[in-house]
Structure formats: C-alpha cells, structure tokens
Design an enzyme around this catalytic site. Structure first.
Site, PDB file in Angstrom:
ATOM      1  N   ASN A  73       0.836  -1.214   0.000  1.00  0.00           N
ATOM      2  CA  ASN A  73       0.000   0.000   0.000  1.00  0.00           C
ATOM      3  C   ASN A  73       0.861   1.250   0.000  1.00  0.00           C
ATOM      4  O   ASN A  73       1.904   1.312   0.649  1.00  0.00           O
ATOM      5  CB  ASN A  73      -1.025  -0.005   1.145  1.00  0.00           C
ATOM      6  CG  ASN A  73      -0.434  -0.192   2.515  1.00  0.00           C
ATOM      7  OD1 ASN A  73       0.544  -0.900   2.691  1.00  0.00           O
ATOM      8  ND2 ASN A  73      -1.019   0.442   3.509  1.00  0.00           N
ATOM      9  N   GLU A  75       0.439   5.295   0.479  1.00  0.00           N
ATOM     10  CA  GLU A  75      -0.480   6.333   0.948  1.00  0.00           C
ATOM     11  C   GLU A  75      -0.053   7.727   0.489  1.00  0.00           C
ATOM     12  O   GLU A  75       1.017   7.908  -0.107  1.00  0.00           O
ATOM     13  CB  GLU A  75      -0.588   6.259   2.477  1.00  0.00           C
ATOM     14  CG  GLU A  75      -1.147   4.912   2.922  1.00  0.00           C
ATOM     15  CD  GLU A  75      -1.355   4.803   4.418  1.00  0.00           C
ATOM     16  OE1 GLU A  75      -0.941   5.701   5.175  1.00  0.00           O
ATOM     17  OE2 GLU A  75      -1.964   3.788   4.837  1.00  0.00           O
ATOM     18  N   CYS A  84      -4.298   0.714  -2.304  1.00  0.00           N
ATOM     19  CA  CYS A  84      -4.118  -0.521  -1.517  1.00  0.00           C
ATOM     20  C   CYS A  84      -3.040  -1.413  -2.147  1.00  0.00           C
ATOM     21  O   CYS A  84      -2.836  -1.399  -3.368  1.00  0.00           O
ATOM     22  CB  CYS A  84      -5.421  -1.311  -1.478  1.00  0.00           C
ATOM     23  SG  CYS A  84      -6.748  -0.498  -0.593  1.00  0.00           S
ATOM     24  N   GLU A  86      -2.948  -4.627  -2.723  1.00  0.00           N
ATOM     25  CA  GLU A  86      -3.339  -5.628  -3.729  1.00  0.00           C
ATOM     26  C   GLU A  86      -3.612  -4.995  -5.079  1.00  0.00           C
ATOM     27  O   GLU A  86      -3.361  -5.583  -6.128  1.00  0.00           O
ATOM     28  CB  GLU A  86      -4.514  -6.500  -3.271  1.00  0.00           C
ATOM     29  CG  GLU A  86      -5.697  -5.828  -2.653  1.00  0.00           C
ATOM     30  CD  GLU A  86      -5.560  -5.555  -1.154  1.00  0.00           C
ATOM     31  OE1 GLU A  86      -4.620  -4.847  -0.777  1.00  0.00           O
ATOM     32  OE2 GLU A  86      -6.417  -6.016  -0.392  1.00  0.00           O
ATOM     33  N   CYS A 123     -10.477  -4.725   0.811  1.00  0.00           N
ATOM     34  CA  CYS A 123     -11.529  -3.700   0.915  1.00  0.00           C
ATOM     35  C   CYS A 123     -12.449  -3.793  -0.307  1.00  0.00           C
ATOM     36  O   CYS A 123     -12.159  -4.497  -1.288  1.00  0.00           O
ATOM     37  CB  CYS A 123     -10.908  -2.306   1.006  1.00  0.00           C
ATOM     38  SG  CYS A 123     -10.335  -1.658  -0.575  1.00  0.00           S
ATOM     39  N   CYS A 126     -10.907  -3.016  -3.758  1.00  0.00           N
ATOM     40  CA  CYS A 126     -10.043  -4.099  -4.246  1.00  0.00           C
ATOM     41  C   CYS A 126     -10.880  -5.285  -4.709  1.00  0.00           C
ATOM     42  O   CYS A 126     -10.557  -5.925  -5.717  1.00  0.00           O
ATOM     43  CB  CYS A 126      -9.065  -4.527  -3.158  1.00  0.00           C
ATOM     44  SG  CYS A 126      -7.802  -3.275  -2.868  1.00  0.00           S
TER      45      CYS A 126
HETATM   46  N1  THU Z   1      -5.379  -1.302   2.610  1.00  0.00           N
HETATM   47  C1  THU Z   1      -4.886  -2.136   1.672  1.00  0.00           C
HETATM   48  O1  THU Z   1      -3.756  -1.986   1.189  1.00  0.00           O
HETATM   49  N2  THU Z   1      -5.673  -3.173   1.272  1.00  0.00           N
HETATM   50  C2  THU Z   1      -6.934  -3.396   1.743  1.00  0.00           C
HETATM   51  O2  THU Z   1      -7.638  -4.246   1.214  1.00  0.00           O
HETATM   52  C3  THU Z   1      -7.411  -2.654   2.906  1.00  0.00           C
HETATM   53  C4  THU Z   1      -6.680  -1.411   3.212  1.00  0.00           C
HETATM   54  C5  THU Z   1      -4.541  -0.160   3.006  1.00  0.00           C
HETATM   55  C6  THU Z   1      -5.073   1.178   2.574  1.00  0.00           C
HETATM   56  C7  THU Z   1      -4.435   2.087   3.575  1.00  0.00           C
HETATM   57  O3  THU Z   1      -3.134   2.418   3.123  1.00  0.00           O
HETATM   58  C8  THU Z   1      -4.312   1.223   4.819  1.00  0.00           C
HETATM   59  O4  THU Z   1      -4.433  -0.119   4.398  1.00  0.00           O
HETATM   60  C9  THU Z   1      -5.372   1.519   5.871  1.00  0.00           C
HETATM   61  O5  THU Z   1      -6.636   1.481   5.339  1.00  0.00           O
END
Ligand code: THU
Length: 176
Positions: A73, A75, A84, A86, A123, A126
């Site tokens: 991930n 940000e 994210c 994935e 999430c 994704c």
């Molecule tokens: N995140 C992911 O990388 N994948 C997911 O399926 C859920 C959330 C990341 C997004 C963000 O950078 C952090 O986790 C918190 O939400």
C-alpha cells in the site's frame, strides 16, 4: 444467480449467496507454492508507505505462467489518493502482462498499532478490481489472506466476496 425486482411483492423471491473459504491454522497447511507466495507478500509489508494509517499491506500475485508480481500500500497526505497493496500489484500485472490471467493473490497485513494483526480481507474497491480481472480473463482468482497471527484464510474465487457485483454488462445496455 437470479436478480429480482425487490419492490415486486408479487414475485418476491429470497436469494442467498454463500462465501466458501478455508481457515488454516498455519503456513504448514499450504502447498509449497502458496506458502512461498504468502511469504513473498509478507516480505513486501516492509515496503509499504503507510505513514498515516500505520497499517502495512504486502501482496504477491502469481500469474498463470508462474510470474510473480508484488505490491504494497502506498499512501498520500491527500488520503483518497493512496492505493491498496493488492491493487498496486494487480494493476502492475495488468500493465506489464495484460494477456496473463492471475492465478492467485496472497495478501499479508501488519499494523504498527497492534502486536499481532490478524489476516484482513480486501476492501470493497479491491474486491471490485479483482472481480473485473476474473471476468476479463474468464478465470477465478484464488486468494490467500494472512497477517501476523498464524491463521490463514484461503478461497478459490475472489468474486465470491462481491455478490451482485457491478460489471461491464450494465454499461452495455441499449435503449430499444
Ligand atoms: N489497505 C490495503 O492496502 N488493502 C486493503 O484491502 C485494505 C486497506 C490499506 C489502505 C491504507 O493504506 C491502509 O491499508 C489503511 O486502510
């Protein structure tokens, strides 16, 4: 699956969909190739750029030809800009190997706020992205979900996580 008009009391029918997944006690229950993929995802957690959530997501996906693509991930101070782990891997696969179906995606999470973060499911965004990849290549994508605890979740088709999904068919309808 039947799609019904929910406001039609004359023909109302209840539809139930189930999600099937396996819960494994530890990595030893995975096949050697799945275990290696999950360990690759684990190693990617340290490459996450997560200064805001402190939640690290590593992913590793295996294409049908055996190629491994990784992601984590990423940000941004403007929060919605972040992506994210994935989807970073999935879109990298789409950009570099557009003709190769994805066979399996391993996702591993860790949190700076918690000693032992349990496995987390993808999430909604994704799930939507992975579901479209299944449709695009007409092939189910297996999911392996891990965290800092030993428990692992395994499912044979990611699209089960998104019942009644929106897909391209809704965009192709034409007026009579
Ligand atoms: N995140 C992911 O990388 N994948 C997911 O399926 C859920 C959330 C990341 C997004 C963000 O950078 C952090 O986790 C918190 O939400």
């Amino acid at each position: 699956m039947d799609l019904y008009l929910w406001n039609s009391h004359l023909t109302m029918k209840e539809v139930q969909e189930t999600v099937a997944y396996q819960i494994l006690e530890n990595k030893a229950e995975l096949s050697p190739s799945d275990r290696a993929l999950l360990e690759k995802a684990e190693s990617q957690r340290s490459l996450a750029y997560a200064p805001y959530s402190h939640f690290h997501v590593g992913s590793a996906l295996r294409l049908a030809d055996g190629t491994i693509i990784v992601g984590s991930n990423q940000e941004n101070a403007s929060f919605p800009v972040g992506i994210c782990g994935e989807r970073v891997a999935l879109f990298a696969a789409g950009a570099q190997y557009p003709d190769q179906p994805v066979d399996t995606i391993a996702i591993s999470v860790a949190s700076e706020e918690e000693d032992l973060a349990p496995a987390a499911a993808p999430c909604g965004m994704c799930r939507q992205a992975i579901a479209e990849y299944e449709v695009r290549h007409q092939r189910p994508i297996r999911l392996i979900l891990g965290g800092e605890t030993s428990t692992i979740y395994l499912m044979e088709s990611a699209s089960q996580l998104l019942p009644l999904a929106f897909d391209a068919s809704f965009l192709q309808r034409k007026k009579d």
